[in-house]
Motif scaffolding. Sequence first.
Motif, PDB file in Angstrom:
ATOM      1  N   ALA A   1     -16.384 -42.287  32.802  1.00  0.00           N
ATOM      2  CA  ALA A   1     -17.663 -42.700  32.227  1.00  0.00           C
ATOM      3  C   ALA A   1     -18.115 -44.034  32.791  1.00  0.00           C
ATOM      4  N   SER A   2     -17.168 -44.863  33.206  1.00  0.00           N
ATOM      5  CA  SER A   2     -17.498 -46.152  33.792  1.00  0.00           C
ATOM      6  C   SER A   2     -16.862 -46.273  35.161  1.00  0.00           C
ATOM      7  N   SER A   3     -17.677 -46.642  36.162  1.00  0.00           N
ATOM      8  CA  SER A   3     -17.154 -46.911  37.501  1.00  0.00           C
ATOM      9  C   SER A   3     -16.993 -48.397  37.744  1.00  0.00           C
ATOM     10  N   ILE A   4     -17.073 -49.199  36.680  1.00  0.00           N
ATOM     11  CA  ILE A   4     -16.894 -50.640  36.812  1.00  0.00           C
ATOM     12  C   ILE A   4     -15.521 -50.918  37.417  1.00  0.00           C
ATOM     13  N   PRO A   5     -15.451 -51.747  38.452  1.00  0.00           N
ATOM     14  CA  PRO A   5     -14.144 -52.047  39.048  1.00  0.00           C
ATOM     15  C   PRO A   5     -13.141 -52.517  37.997  1.00  0.00           C
ATOM     16  N   GLY A   6     -11.992 -51.859  37.986  1.00  0.00           N
ATOM     17  CA  GLY A   6     -10.949 -52.222  37.040  1.00  0.00           C
ATOM     18  C   GLY A   6     -10.945 -51.416  35.764  1.00  0.00           C
ATOM     19  N   ASP A   7     -11.999 -50.624  35.499  1.00  0.00           N
ATOM     20  CA  ASP A   7     -12.030 -49.789  34.304  1.00  0.00           C
ATOM     21  C   ASP A   7     -11.224 -48.520  34.544  1.00  0.00           C
ATOM     22  N   ALA A   8     -10.431 -48.142  33.549  1.00  0.00           N
ATOM     23  CA  ALA A   8      -9.613 -46.939  33.664  1.00  0.00           C
ATOM     24  C   ALA A   8     -10.352 -45.747  33.065  1.00  0.00           C
ATOM     25  N   PRO A   9     -10.218 -44.564  33.676  1.00  0.00           N
ATOM     26  CA  PRO A   9     -10.841 -43.364  33.096  1.00  0.00           C
ATOM     27  C   PRO A   9     -10.165 -42.998  31.780  1.00  0.00           C
ATOM     28  N   SER A  10     -10.849 -42.197  30.990  1.00  0.00           N
ATOM     29  CA  SER A  10     -10.258 -41.648  29.774  1.00  0.00           C
ATOM     30  C   SER A  10      -9.806 -40.225  30.054  1.00  0.00           C
ATOM     31  N   ALA A  11      -8.831 -39.756  29.292  1.00  0.00           N
ATOM     32  CA  ALA A  11      -8.277 -38.420  29.528  1.00  0.00           C
ATOM     33  C   ALA A  11      -8.114 -37.683  28.206  1.00  0.00           C
ATOM     34  N   GLN A  12      -8.182 -36.367  28.301  1.00  0.00           N
ATOM     35  CA  GLN A  12      -7.996 -35.505  27.138  1.00  0.00           C
ATOM     36  C   GLN A  12      -7.304 -34.244  27.601  1.00  0.00           C
ATOM     37  N   ILE A  13      -6.270 -33.828  26.865  1.00  0.00           N
ATOM     38  CA  ILE A  13      -5.492 -32.647  27.218  1.00  0.00           C
ATOM     39  C   ILE A  13      -5.736 -31.566  26.177  1.00  0.00           C
ATOM     40  N   ARG A  14      -6.258 -30.449  26.621  1.00  0.00           N
ATOM     41  CA  ARG A  14      -6.497 -29.289  25.769  1.00  0.00           C
ATOM     42  C   ARG A  14      -7.380 -29.611  24.560  1.00  0.00           C
ATOM     43  N   GLY A  15      -8.443 -30.324  24.793  1.00  0.00           N
ATOM     44  CA  GLY A  15      -9.442 -30.504  23.753  1.00  0.00           C
ATOM     45  C   GLY A  15      -9.135 -31.631  22.789  1.00  0.00           C
ATOM     46  N   ARG A  16     -10.060 -31.799  21.860  1.00  0.00           N
ATOM     47  CA  ARG A  16      -9.984 -32.875  20.887  1.00  0.00           C
ATOM     48  C   ARG A  16      -9.332 -32.363  19.617  1.00  0.00           C
ATOM     49  N   ASN A  17      -8.253 -33.031  19.194  1.00  0.00           N
ATOM     50  CA  ASN A  17      -7.473 -32.573  18.052  1.00  0.00           C
ATOM     51  C   ASN A  17      -7.824 -33.282  16.750  1.00  0.00           C
ATOM     52  N   SER A  18      -8.683 -34.280  16.808  1.00  0.00           N
ATOM     53  CA  SER A  18      -8.959 -35.056  15.609  1.00  0.00           C
ATOM     54  C   SER A  18     -10.418 -35.475  15.592  1.00  0.00           C
TER      55      SER A  18
ATOM     56  N   THR B   1      -7.928 -40.919   4.508  1.00  0.00           N
ATOM     57  CA  THR B   1      -7.350 -39.815   3.745  1.00  0.00           C
ATOM     58  C   THR B   1      -6.791 -38.765   4.694  1.00  0.00           C
ATOM     59  N   ASN B   2      -5.933 -37.901   4.158  1.00  0.00           N
ATOM     60  CA  ASN B   2      -5.445 -36.729   4.893  1.00  0.00           C
ATOM     61  C   ASN B   2      -6.233 -35.519   4.420  1.00  0.00           C
ATOM     62  N   ILE B   3      -7.266 -35.201   5.128  1.00  0.00           N
ATOM     63  CA  ILE B   3      -8.133 -34.116   4.696  1.00  0.00           C
ATOM     64  C   ILE B   3      -8.837 -33.552   5.918  1.00  0.00           C
ATOM     65  N   GLY B   4      -9.141 -32.281   5.896  1.00  0.00           N
ATOM     66  CA  GLY B   4      -9.855 -31.661   7.002  1.00  0.00           C
ATOM     67  C   GLY B   4      -8.931 -30.978   7.998  1.00  0.00           C
ATOM     68  N   LYS B   5      -9.512 -30.052   8.755  1.00  0.00           N
ATOM     69  CA  LYS B   5      -8.757 -29.293   9.745  1.00  0.00           C
ATOM     70  C   LYS B   5      -9.600 -29.082  10.996  1.00  0.00           C
ATOM     71  N   VAL B   6      -8.929 -29.119  12.139  1.00  0.00           N
ATOM     72  CA  VAL B   6      -9.571 -28.869  13.433  1.00  0.00           C
ATOM     73  C   VAL B   6      -8.707 -27.887  14.214  1.00  0.00           C
ATOM     74  N   ALA B   7      -9.327 -26.966  14.943  1.00  0.00           N
ATOM     75  CA  ALA B   7      -8.591 -25.978  15.731  1.00  0.00           C
ATOM     76  C   ALA B   7      -9.067 -25.985  17.170  1.00  0.00           C
ATOM     77  N   ASN B   8      -8.150 -25.683  18.089  1.00  0.00           N
ATOM     78  CA  ASN B   8      -8.465 -25.529  19.512  1.00  0.00           C
ATOM     79  C   ASN B   8      -7.858 -24.222  20.012  1.00  0.00           C
ATOM     80  N   THR B   9      -8.631 -23.470  20.740  1.00  0.00           N
ATOM     81  CA  THR B   9      -8.153 -22.239  21.362  1.00  0.00           C
ATOM     82  C   THR B   9      -8.591 -22.258  22.819  1.00  0.00           C
ATOM     83  N   GLY B  10      -7.688 -21.855  23.697  1.00  0.00           N
ATOM     84  CA  GLY B  10      -8.081 -21.926  25.092  1.00  0.00           C
ATOM     85  C   GLY B  10      -7.206 -21.112  26.009  1.00  0.00           C
ATOM     86  N   ILE B  11      -7.678 -21.009  27.230  1.00  0.00           N
ATOM     87  CA  ILE B  11      -6.928 -20.348  28.286  1.00  0.00           C
ATOM     88  C   ILE B  11      -7.038 -21.203  29.539  1.00  0.00           C
TER      89      ILE B  11
END
Length: 1011
Positions: free
Chosen positions: A164-181, A731-741
């Motif tokens: 998202a940022s090409s500013i020198p020294g900025d690190a990219p962000s990463a996500q593995i198999r979708g957003r879990n939260s 709080t501990n409430i709510g549910k999220v699901a990921n399905t993929g191939i």
Amino acid sequence: MSATNKSQRILLRANLFLVILMMLSTVVLAQDAVVIKGTVTDAGGAAIPGISVTVTATGTGTTTNNKGFYSISARKGDKLQFSGVGFTSKEVEVGDNSQINIVLEAATTQAMDEVVVIGYGTQKRTDVTGSVASVPKERLSKLPVNNVMQAIQGAVANVTVSQASSIPGDAPSAQIRGRNSINASSEPYVVVDGIPLSRTDGSINDINPNDIESVEILKDPSAVAIYGVNGSNGVILITTKRGVSGKPSIKYSGYAGPEKAAHILEPATPEQMLERYAEYARITKTSLYNGGPIRNQYESDNYQNGITTDWLDAVMQPGRVQNHNVSVSGGSESAKYFVSGDYMDQKGILLGYNYKRYSFRVNTDVKATKYLTVGTSIFIVGHNRDGGRASLMQAAAMTPWARMYNDDGTLTQFPMYSEQLWANPLLPTTVNPERRQFNLSLNGYAEVNFGDLWSPLKGLKYRFNGGFSYVPTRTNEYEGKSMYNQTGWGQITNSESQAKTFENILTYTKDIGVHHFDLTGLYASKEKYWQQAIATGRVFPNDDLEWGNLESASTQSVSSQADLYRSISQMGRLNYGYDRRYLFTFTVRRDGASVFGKNNKYGTFPSAALAWNIHNESFMASARDLFSNLKLRASYGISGNEAIGIYQTLALMSSSSLAMGGKSLTALKVQTRMGNDDLKWERTSGFNTGLDFGLFNSRISGSVDFYKTNTFDMLLLQRIPRITGYADVWTNIGKVANTGIEFTINSKNIASKNFTWNTTVVFASNKNKIVDVYGDGKDDIGNRWFVGQPVGVIYDYTKVGIWQEEEIASGAHKGWDDVALAGDLKLADISGPDGVPDGKVDDNDRSILGQTSPKWTGGLTNTFTYKDFSLSVFINTVQGALRNNPQIGGASDEMGRRSTPADLGFWTPENKSNEWRSLGNHSNSHGYGFPSNASFTRLKDITLSYNLPKTLTSRIGIGGLLLYASGRNLYTWTKWFGWDPEARDITRGSTNDMINYPVVRTYVFGVNVTF
């Protein structure tokens, strides 16, 4: 003191004692050895690059180069093992001959025997039961990148890396198999040489890509559960290079080249601005300056004199990047070392955006006795981001006639005065803030092989890992008269983190006939202390000393804060294999962390996995010409997420000063977040099934995985009625699901003696949805959380066109959008309170238009080699993403008060556009966000390299020479209107609106030399 804290302190002291012993260990004398050289070829006589050559007695090794050549130090009687992907391993004994040439047969009866790193150990690829992906070594060794995440981007299925940022020294962000939260972080857990980098305030930018040997990515529940509370978002394991026995090897690698914006969003031309000004004056019924065609006073002189300024050109500069790395490695059978020094210098394409990185690494392995091995992984890195930075957002707003300088040569404050929305984009370059960060990491290990102490204990090992990181950060800032701050403002911010990790690992391996057992036990503790102090001064007598004399300020303030994090973990894992056909893994981990409520400090995370090496079955004997590898995998497990801040479960109080009775008193008041003693871990359960395959002697190979995960007990920041005295509570409430191939396919399309063509295709599709939010099945419209929809969605009106004059005149807008004027957005009437269209546009007519995360991603790599030449072409694609477009949206009436992109049109009575709205500040009265397709396909990089033949390098006295040219972000195919669909584009008035930065196109020329 609790028993837990007491035991933890005892453990810390014992582990510190072991660290001291490791640091006192010295390198022992090398034993006599000879250098064995040779080539490795296939049955047809073609050289095989990348073959591992290992001395079985010591574990030291090397790999063959592009000519199939190798060189390794060994003693007479040692055995050398030659192994590689798609080939049957071969073992030979070293005799009197120092030249050993090997011919390897293509693998037919065994699958890939490459060793991959898993959590707390290694395994052969064929024995892995979980989903573990390896980053192609070619992208690590032959791709000049500033950050290893840039090498991963698009090259591994279902690992989404966003720059998202090409500013020198900025690190990219990463996500593995979708957003879990929803609220908690979805960033993967990063481990370097067994020691966590995550949770230490260190950055992936701290790891020099030249030092990296391999990168493995753990995806499925079985693979990540070994990291328990840290594993729910996936795990990235980075292994750095280490020394091998033999004469010292000195390597230099360097590259340099220019950088430029990959795409320029051209501003409006002078002629277009005159049209805009005239139309804006007409539609808003306002006067232009002195009745002329120019709107503002400061533009008048330049317009009269025909002077225009290219403001984008004024804030941009030719960028460049250079990197230089020198490493020395070698050693004996008893002591090995790898020492590396690296310098990177990047001059950004915007004025003031500069970045320098200095790093130094020492990795050692010493066999102190026949049963004890100790080693270190020490690195020091410094980041320098000094400099006042020009503002791209402000520059893009300037009209061609905006006045850059005052009569006295100083920069104007408002170049389009009397317009005061937009300040001079060069003003920030008149100051010189300091932005410095360092990371000092001292990591080490000690490993005891009990089998070398007493033969009945063969296979039993104990390993201690110890890590300490110190991350200080300093930011010094001052703004004075050059920034039109007539009184002056200065601030010094100092922060530091100290993180300690101690791991005690016990492993036991045993083979009983066709039964293989591998047991791992872990007891570990982590601690991180963070503190920050901020000193601020206002109203200075002059600007001479800037932040160096805060005490001279008339108004001074100071603040500080600190926190302490602690965790304890226990883990057990059993790997069982029967005849290399049936594989089983069971893991259970228990974590306790200080961030959670006192009633739920601990969580337990189990997992199990099965794998079946079908190709090893006897009934597959007749099909082994077709299947060189065929393995079926299945796994299920639970992992955790603790990604909330420290002390968030406590009801905190803050202090403030009150005047009472003629005195200043300190008072305490309750903060707005309610405590929750019962808060516990967010949990993710998941199922994964996969198939690994190799066809036609591994001419075609790859893997296919299907997965489904469910996150429950979600860490959600819930709003509560203010009548309670609080605003929100975790709080501990709510549910999220990921399905993929996801799948990866590698093919050797052509494999002749002089020419090869290899292709790698990766594809991933992920479907993310919210299953529940607050336990009642209802949506949270305010936060854009909808049951059955992805976590990030675009919830907005549907645009159907632009209101035209004849429609307004006929009253077609009445009841639909009563306040609409000609040129305003026309939005669809979708539904009323009962779900039936009611003839008017209101909040009920908003709907879910799309998702902000991609629906699918892919990558295509083609690698061609001809003799000593190699060409690699990599394309990646991101599809199905929708983003609000700030370039089209602007901010209500700003379209007529600033320069806009040249291609952005506007409605007029003459130009009856049905796409572009008018310049009136009422034309988007409903706050439509202008969602646009953010999909793209990018020619990510092309690298052409030439490996100088051995006959030439030997003449000039070097071991090897590789020359290459590489281009990055070369072309993008997209429908996105703006700078780039991947880059952030922050609008005026938002947080960090001064750090917009274009995506950068880079061309570099490099050389790798081995002496």
